[in-house]
Design an enzyme around this catalytic site. Structure first.
Site, short mmCIF file in Angstrom:
data_model
loop_
_atom_site.label_atom_id
_atom_site.label_comp_id
_atom_site.label_asym_id
_atom_site.label_seq_id
_atom_site.Cartn_x
_atom_site.Cartn_y
_atom_site.Cartn_z
N GLY A 38 0.82 -1.19 0.00
CA GLY A 38 0.00 0.00 0.00
C GLY A 38 0.86 1.25 0.00
O GLY A 38 2.10 1.18 0.05
N ASN A 39 0.22 2.39 -0.02
CA ASN A 39 0.97 3.65 -0.08
C ASN A 39 1.70 3.97 1.21
O ASN A 39 2.71 4.67 1.18
CB ASN A 39 0.02 4.80 -0.44
CG ASN A 39 -0.45 4.74 -1.88
OD1 ASN A 39 0.34 4.91 -2.79
ND2 ASN A 39 -1.73 4.46 -2.09
N GLY A 85 -7.52 0.13 -8.42
CA GLY A 85 -6.42 -0.41 -7.64
C GLY A 85 -6.59 -1.89 -7.37
O GLY A 85 -7.71 -2.37 -7.15
N THR A 86 -5.48 -2.62 -7.37
CA THR A 86 -5.56 -4.06 -7.11
C THR A 86 -6.07 -4.35 -5.70
O THR A 86 -6.69 -5.39 -5.47
CB THR A 86 -4.19 -4.73 -7.32
OG1 THR A 86 -3.21 -4.06 -6.51
CG2 THR A 86 -3.76 -4.67 -8.77
N ASP A 87 -5.83 -3.43 -4.76
CA ASP A 87 -6.34 -3.64 -3.41
C ASP A 87 -7.86 -3.58 -3.38
O ASP A 87 -8.52 -4.34 -2.64
CB ASP A 87 -5.74 -2.62 -2.44
CG ASP A 87 -5.94 -1.17 -2.88
OD1 ASP A 87 -6.21 -0.92 -4.08
OD2 ASP A 87 -5.81 -0.27 -2.02
N THR A 89 -4.58 4.63 3.78
CA THR A 89 -4.05 5.94 3.36
C THR A 89 -5.16 6.74 2.70
O THR A 89 -5.27 7.95 2.89
CB THR A 89 -2.87 5.75 2.40
OG1 THR A 89 -1.90 4.90 3.02
CG2 THR A 89 -2.25 7.08 2.05
#
Length: 258
Positions: free
Chosen positions: A8-9, A107-109, A132
């Site tokens: 993640g970020n 996003g893949t998340d 985030t």
């Protein structure tokens, strides 16, 4: 045993999955300036402390929303375990039981969240991910990702105030006793933490209205427990949901190639 990696970020999350449960979940900051060897050393140490040999790992799956870190992590996992990880992205989406909106943008998340929620519930569901960014990913009972809403995350909002104002400090994410802040810290907590409670409730209400009331809500993410008064708004709070979705992708890919 499987190693599941969610980049993640803010954090890189590594999960060790075995015997139908998460045996260990480790976090480290996502840093694009660190070489693959730094992450490899950390993962080696975690596995050593857990008493797990490298040869016991049979599958690795990687999801990343930090493009500059993706090749680093992919290389690290390949070097460490001797085989390529499954990497989430548009190339694997066609074999998933999901209809994905704009596969090259999402996003893949968020895909992982939708897949885990659909697999678990198979009904209209919105996944609220407290990370985030604060994201709302809605998936239908038929497996179609209906849409996403994105707002700055709690920490992101507080850090933005701290970074862009001369006299406002960075404060912990805690629910204040009152909406009437009597100190600078409590004032920020009232505005951000209590304000985000209203934001989440409002967006959930709007999403449910658009779906004629037929929609459950699931919370996930590292900050999913930060606002306890919101818990009643969710069918479940599942901090590991994103990792679950990434893991399911690995299982589907494995079944598809056999």
């Amino acid at each position: 045993m499987q190693i599941i990696v969610d980049i993640g970020n803010s954090d890189a999350v590594f999960g060790l999955y075995s015997q139908a449960t998460w045996q260990h979940i480790w976090r480290t900051p996502s840093r694009t300036d660190e070489p693959a060897g730094s992450y490899e050393s950390r993962l080696r140490l975690w596995l050593l402390e857990a008493g797990i040999s490298l040869s016991a790992i049979q599958t690795t799956v990687l999801s990343s929303v930090v493009p500059n870190l993706t090749p680093t992590m992919r290389s690290m996992l390949t070097t460490l375990f001797g085989f390529e990880p499954v990497v989430m992205g548009p190339g694997v989406y066609p074999i998933l039981p999901l209809e994905i909106l704009r596969p090259h943008e999402i996003g893949t998340d968020l895909v992982a969240n939708a897949l885990a929620a659909y697999t678990r519930y198979q009904r209209n569901c919105v996944v609220v991910d407290f990370g985030t960014a604060l994201t709302f990913t809605t998936v239908s009972g038929a497996g179609k990702i209906l849409g996403v809403a994105i707002a700055p995350g709690l920490k992101t909002a507080i850090r933005s105030l701290f970074a862009n104002t001369a006299q406002l400090p960075e404060v912990p994410i805690e629910v204040p006793a009152s909406a009437l802040g009597t100190s600078t810290t409590h004032a920020i907590q009232a505005g951000v933490v209590l304000g985000y409670e209203g934001l989440v409730r409002s967006l959930l209400d709007r999403i449910r209205t658009e779906l004629n009331g037929d929609c459950i809500a699931i919370a996930t993410g590292g900050l999913s427990g930060s606002i306890p008064s919101l818990h009643a708004a969710f069918t479940a709070v599942i901090p590991s949901l994103t990792l679950d979705g990434i893991r399911i992708v690995g299982e589907i890919i494995g079944h598809d190639t056999r």
